[in-house]
Design a protein around this motif. Sequence first.
Motif, PDB file in Angstrom:
ATOM      1  N   GLU A 144       0.856  -1.184   0.000  1.00  0.00           N
ATOM      2  CA  GLU A 144       0.000   0.000   0.000  1.00  0.00           C
ATOM      3  C   GLU A 144       0.888   1.228   0.000  1.00  0.00           C
ATOM      4  OE1 GLU A 144      -2.782   2.701   2.839  1.00  0.00           O
ATOM      5  OE2 GLU A 144      -2.760   0.555   3.287  1.00  0.00           O
ATOM      6  N   ALA A 145       0.791   2.015  -1.065  1.00  0.00           N
ATOM      7  CA  ALA A 145       1.588   3.229  -1.207  1.00  0.00           C
ATOM      8  C   ALA A 145       0.824   4.425  -0.663  1.00  0.00           C
ATOM      9  CB  ALA A 145       1.940   3.455  -2.671  1.00  0.00           C
ATOM     10  N   GLY A 146       1.578   5.448  -0.265  1.00  0.00           N
ATOM     11  CA  GLY A 146       0.980   6.692   0.195  1.00  0.00           C
ATOM     12  C   GLY A 146       1.936   7.845  -0.021  1.00  0.00           C
ATOM     13  N   CYS A 147       1.461   9.049   0.275  1.00  0.00           N
ATOM     14  CA  CYS A 147       2.276  10.230   0.036  1.00  0.00           C
ATOM     15  C   CYS A 147       1.819  11.380   0.917  1.00  0.00           C
ATOM     16  CB  CYS A 147       2.176  10.653  -1.425  1.00  0.00           C
ATOM     17  SG  CYS A 147       0.530  11.233  -1.883  1.00  0.00           S
ATOM     18  N   TRP A 148       2.632  12.408   0.973  1.00  0.00           N
ATOM     19  CA  TRP A 148       2.272  13.687   1.587  1.00  0.00           C
ATOM     20  C   TRP A 148       3.193  14.743   1.003  1.00  0.00           C
ATOM     21  CZ3 TRP A 148       5.619  10.330   3.710  1.00  0.00           C
ATOM     22  CH2 TRP A 148       6.820  10.837   4.189  1.00  0.00           C
ATOM     23  N   LEU A 149       2.773  16.005   1.134  1.00  0.00           N
ATOM     24  CA  LEU A 149       3.536  17.108   0.565  1.00  0.00           C
ATOM     25  C   LEU A 149       3.176  18.392   1.297  1.00  0.00           C
ATOM     26  CD1 LEU A 149       5.485  17.207  -1.926  1.00  0.00           C
ATOM     27  CD2 LEU A 149       3.523  17.951  -3.273  1.00  0.00           C
ATOM     28  N   GLU A 150       4.158  19.245   1.514  1.00  0.00           N
ATOM     29  CA  GLU A 150       3.847  20.548   2.098  1.00  0.00           C
ATOM     30  C   GLU A 150       3.445  21.517   0.986  1.00  0.00           C
ATOM     31  OE1 GLU A 150       7.752  23.120   2.930  1.00  0.00           O
ATOM     32  OE2 GLU A 150       7.826  21.196   3.978  1.00  0.00           O
ATOM     33  N   PRO A 151       2.717  22.574   1.309  1.00  0.00           N
ATOM     34  CA  PRO A 151       2.168  23.463   0.278  1.00  0.00           C
ATOM     35  C   PRO A 151       3.200  24.064  -0.671  1.00  0.00           C
ATOM     36  CG  PRO A 151       1.218  23.993   2.415  1.00  0.00           C
ATOM     37  CD  PRO A 151       2.288  22.967   2.659  1.00  0.00           C
ATOM     38  N   SER A 152       4.404  24.349  -0.202  1.00  0.00           N
ATOM     39  CA  SER A 152       5.403  24.998  -1.059  1.00  0.00           C
ATOM     40  C   SER A 152       5.829  24.131  -2.246  1.00  0.00           C
ATOM     41  CB  SER A 152       6.649  25.359  -0.237  1.00  0.00           C
ATOM     42  OG  SER A 152       7.322  24.186   0.188  1.00  0.00           O
ATOM     43  N   ALA A 153       5.540  22.841  -2.195  1.00  0.00           N
ATOM     44  CA  ALA A 153       5.988  21.928  -3.243  1.00  0.00           C
ATOM     45  C   ALA A 153       4.864  21.431  -4.146  1.00  0.00           C
ATOM     46  CB  ALA A 153       6.705  20.738  -2.602  1.00  0.00           C
ATOM     47  N   VAL A 154       3.666  21.909  -3.925  1.00  0.00           N
ATOM     48  CA  VAL A 154       2.511  21.458  -4.696  1.00  0.00           C
ATOM     49  C   VAL A 154       2.608  21.925  -6.148  1.00  0.00           C
ATOM     50  CG1 VAL A 154       0.002  21.768  -4.929  1.00  0.00           C
ATOM     51  CG2 VAL A 154       1.007  21.332  -2.689  1.00  0.00           C
ATOM     52  N   GLY A 155       2.128  21.092  -7.062  1.00  0.00           N
ATOM     53  CA  GLY A 155       2.016  21.470  -8.461  1.00  0.00           C
ATOM     54  C   GLY A 155       3.276  21.294  -9.287  1.00  0.00           C
ATOM     55  N   LYS A 156       4.261  20.597  -8.763  1.00  0.00           N
ATOM     56  CA  LYS A 156       5.521  20.400  -9.469  1.00  0.00           C
ATOM     57  C   LYS A 156       5.692  18.965  -9.984  1.00  0.00           C
ATOM     58  CE  LYS A 156       7.931  23.959  -6.734  1.00  0.00           C
ATOM     59  NZ  LYS A 156       6.769  24.807  -6.675  1.00  0.00           N
ATOM     60  N   GLY A 157       4.705  18.107  -9.743  1.00  0.00           N
ATOM     61  CA  GLY A 157       4.778  16.721 -10.188  1.00  0.00           C
ATOM     62  C   GLY A 157       5.693  15.845  -9.348  1.00  0.00           C
ATOM     63  N   LEU A 158       6.091  16.336  -8.178  1.00  0.00           N
ATOM     64  CA  LEU A 158       7.063  15.611  -7.356  1.00  0.00           C
ATOM     65  C   LEU A 158       6.522  14.293  -6.814  1.00  0.00           C
ATOM     66  CD1 LEU A 158       8.519  18.643  -5.389  1.00  0.00           C
ATOM     67  CD2 LEU A 158       9.594  17.401  -7.275  1.00  0.00           C
ATOM     68  N   VAL A 159       5.292  14.292  -6.325  1.00  0.00           N
ATOM     69  CA  VAL A 159       4.727  13.066  -5.760  1.00  0.00           C
ATOM     70  C   VAL A 159       4.576  12.004  -6.842  1.00  0.00           C
ATOM     71  CG1 VAL A 159       2.652  12.043  -4.748  1.00  0.00           C
ATOM     72  CG2 VAL A 159       3.635  14.101  -3.753  1.00  0.00           C
ATOM     73  N   THR A 160       4.100  12.390  -8.005  1.00  0.00           N
ATOM     74  CA  THR A 160       3.942  11.411  -9.085  1.00  0.00           C
ATOM     75  C   THR A 160       5.287  10.792  -9.445  1.00  0.00           C
ATOM     76  OG1 THR A 160       2.037  12.619  -9.957  1.00  0.00           O
ATOM     77  CG2 THR A 160       3.143  11.065 -11.452  1.00  0.00           C
ATOM     78  N   ARG A 161       6.311  11.621  -9.625  1.00  0.00           N
ATOM     79  CA  ARG A 161       7.628  11.089  -9.996  1.00  0.00           C
ATOM     80  C   ARG A 161       8.222  10.239  -8.873  1.00  0.00           C
ATOM     81  NH1 ARG A 161       8.008  16.278 -12.158  1.00  0.00           N
ATOM     82  NH2 ARG A 161       9.596  16.976 -10.696  1.00  0.00           N
ATOM     83  N   ALA A 162       8.071  10.674  -7.627  1.00  0.00           N
ATOM     84  CA  ALA A 162       8.613   9.915  -6.498  1.00  0.00           C
ATOM     85  C   ALA A 162       7.879   8.580  -6.342  1.00  0.00           C
ATOM     86  CB  ALA A 162       8.525  10.737  -5.217  1.00  0.00           C
ATOM     87  N   ALA A 163       6.559   8.607  -6.438  1.00  0.00           N
ATOM     88  CA  ALA A 163       5.786   7.363  -6.321  1.00  0.00           C
ATOM     89  C   ALA A 163       6.139   6.411  -7.452  1.00  0.00           C
ATOM     90  CB  ALA A 163       4.291   7.673  -6.316  1.00  0.00           C
ATOM     91  N   ARG A 164       6.376   6.947  -8.633  1.00  0.00           N
ATOM     92  CA  ARG A 164       6.760   6.101  -9.773  1.00  0.00           C
ATOM     93  C   ARG A 164       8.072   5.366  -9.472  1.00  0.00           C
ATOM     94  NH1 ARG A 164       5.721   9.565 -13.978  1.00  0.00           N
ATOM     95  NH2 ARG A 164       3.649   8.700 -14.177  1.00  0.00           N
ATOM     96  N   VAL A 165       9.041   6.066  -8.889  1.00  0.00           N
ATOM     97  CA  VAL A 165      10.321   5.435  -8.526  1.00  0.00           C
ATOM     98  C   VAL A 165      10.090   4.328  -7.505  1.00  0.00           C
ATOM     99  CG1 VAL A 165      12.531   5.819  -7.333  1.00  0.00           C
ATOM    100  CG2 VAL A 165      11.754   7.441  -9.087  1.00  0.00           C
ATOM    101  N   LEU A 166       9.302   4.629  -6.473  1.00  0.00           N
ATOM    102  CA  LEU A 166       9.067   3.662  -5.404  1.00  0.00           C
ATOM    103  C   LEU A 166       8.310   2.435  -5.918  1.00  0.00           C
ATOM    104  CD1 LEU A 166       9.733   3.541  -2.354  1.00  0.00           C
ATOM    105  CD2 LEU A 166       7.403   4.327  -1.938  1.00  0.00           C
TER     106      LEU A 166
END
Length: 195
Positions: A101-123
Amino acid sequence: MYAIPLGGAAANGGIRAELRPLEPWQAEEFLAHIDRGREFIGQYIGLADLIVDLDASRSYLHSYAEKAAADTGRICGIWLDGRLVGGVLFRTMDVNQGTAEAGCWLEPSAVGKGLVTRAARVLIDWAVEERGIHRVEWLVSAANEPSIAVARRLGMTKEGVLREGYLHRGERHDIEVWSVLAPEWHAAKRENEED
């Protein structure tokens, strides 16, 4: 320690992003990060309510170090220009059953940069390719549109809704269940490589 680039400066508007293990010795940095985004992070997940002080931060990261040692979970942070801004994890991982089961979180300053998608893809790629995981799940509040969008970008399929299946801050939330299977993951990778 290793760091995996999540896209160069051009991909992130001049910002360098990377994925790294998040470990107990980083408890102060983790707590500072949660403090910066506490209300935003806590809208849909309990992480912000768990990490309330340095002891809680250290304990949480220690629990994931134990999961990593037992091969039952992982946690990685997302750094943006050297600052911890979010993370991805396998909250659970059962190698024998081939599920995670994968999950994620992000602080507001990093929203909208595609970081979670790219990080989850690696994991997810690591879990499928290296650990033989067959099914990766993504459980998300039905109200959390950004996280649902990540599931879609990862090629996951919505399987259903657990009605009022999650109690968070005194309210019951519907939880959408999304997943991707290893054969689907492999097919999507082949398709992307051909593009």
